[in-house]
Motif scaffolding. Sequence first.
Motif, PDB file in Angstrom:
ATOM      1  N   GLU A 136       0.837  -1.210   0.000  1.00  0.00           N
ATOM      2  CA  GLU A 136       0.000   0.000   0.000  1.00  0.00           C
ATOM      3  C   GLU A 136       0.867   1.254   0.000  1.00  0.00           C
ATOM      4  O   GLU A 136       0.582   2.212  -0.729  1.00  0.00           O
ATOM      5  CB  GLU A 136      -0.916   0.016   1.225  1.00  0.00           C
ATOM      6  CG  GLU A 136      -2.145  -0.828   1.062  1.00  0.00           C
ATOM      7  CD  GLU A 136      -3.125  -0.649   2.204  1.00  0.00           C
ATOM      8  OE1 GLU A 136      -3.428   0.510   2.567  1.00  0.00           O
ATOM      9  OE2 GLU A 136      -3.594  -1.676   2.731  1.00  0.00           O
ATOM     10  N   ALA A 139      -0.904  -1.884  -5.786  1.00  0.00           N
ATOM     11  CA  ALA A 139      -2.275  -1.858  -5.271  1.00  0.00           C
ATOM     12  C   ALA A 139      -2.909  -3.244  -5.390  1.00  0.00           C
ATOM     13  O   ALA A 139      -3.605  -3.697  -4.474  1.00  0.00           O
ATOM     14  CB  ALA A 139      -3.102  -0.811  -6.007  1.00  0.00           C
ATOM     15  N   SER A 187      -1.487  -5.328  -2.628  1.00  0.00           N
ATOM     16  CA  SER A 187      -1.877  -4.932  -1.271  1.00  0.00           C
ATOM     17  C   SER A 187      -3.164  -5.597  -0.809  1.00  0.00           C
ATOM     18  O   SER A 187      -3.395  -5.730   0.387  1.00  0.00           O
ATOM     19  CB  SER A 187      -2.046  -3.409  -1.190  1.00  0.00           C
ATOM     20  OG  SER A 187      -3.266  -3.004  -1.795  1.00  0.00           O
ATOM     21  N   ASN A 240      -6.006  -4.249  -1.017  1.00  0.00           N
ATOM     22  CA  ASN A 240      -6.940  -3.190  -0.625  1.00  0.00           C
ATOM     23  C   ASN A 240      -7.823  -2.858  -1.832  1.00  0.00           C
ATOM     24  O   ASN A 240      -7.448  -2.070  -2.695  1.00  0.00           O
ATOM     25  CB  ASN A 240      -6.172  -1.958  -0.146  1.00  0.00           C
ATOM     26  CG  ASN A 240      -7.080  -0.857   0.344  1.00  0.00           C
ATOM     27  OD1 ASN A 240      -8.240  -0.752  -0.038  1.00  0.00           O
ATOM     28  ND2 ASN A 240      -6.544  -0.008   1.207  1.00  0.00           N
TER      29      ASN A 240
END
Length: 194
Positions: A97, A116, A119, A121
Motif C-alpha cells: 500500500e 495496489a 496490497s 486493498n
Amino acid sequence: AGLWCSLAKPRVDSQPETIRTFLRRTSILEQLSPALCAAVTGQSESGQLLHYLESNNLFLVALDEERTWYRYHALFVELLRNQLLQAEPERAAALHERAASWYQHHGLIQPAVEHAFQSGNSDALATLLEQNALPMLYQGEVATVVGWFDRLPTTLLHTSPRLCIDKAWALALLQRQTRIAEVEQTLQAADQAL
C-alpha cells in the motif's frame, strides 16, 4: 537457485537487525531509491542503508551512474521475499500500500497499480483505476489497462459504473473480435451498478 540461496542466506543472517529488516521490507520493490525505500519502510536513513548494501556487496545493483536507483539480484530478492513472508507475513500488504501510494504520488501509475493489486486493498485499487484507466488509454496503454481489468475481481468491477465503462472503452479500443461480446456485458454491468 537452492545453492545460491544457501550461499546468500548466511550473508544476510550475519547483518544487524536494522539491515535485515530493511532488506526484507524493500524486497517487495522491483527497483529501489532512497525516497521510495523511506516511504515503504519508514526508515529515514534509507539512502545510507542502500549505500551500505552496495559497498558491502550485498547483491544490490546500481541502475544508473548517479546511484539513485537500484535493484536486488533476482535470486536474492526471492530469498528476501520468502524471509518477509516468514518473519512478517502481516506486514506485506501495508508495504505494498505504501509503495502504491508513493508511485501514484510521483505519477508512476503502472507500478502503483501493480502494488495496489498486491496490497489486497480493493477500495484503494478501485480508486486508483477509476482515476487512471482513461488517462492510460489516452496514452495508448490499451493492453496494459485491459490486463488490469482482466485481473480485477468481477465483484469489485460490478460495484463501480465508472470501472465498467472504462473497461468497455479499453475492450473496444483493443479491437479484438473475441472480446467484443464482453463490451456489451460490461456496459450492462455498468447499467446495473447505476
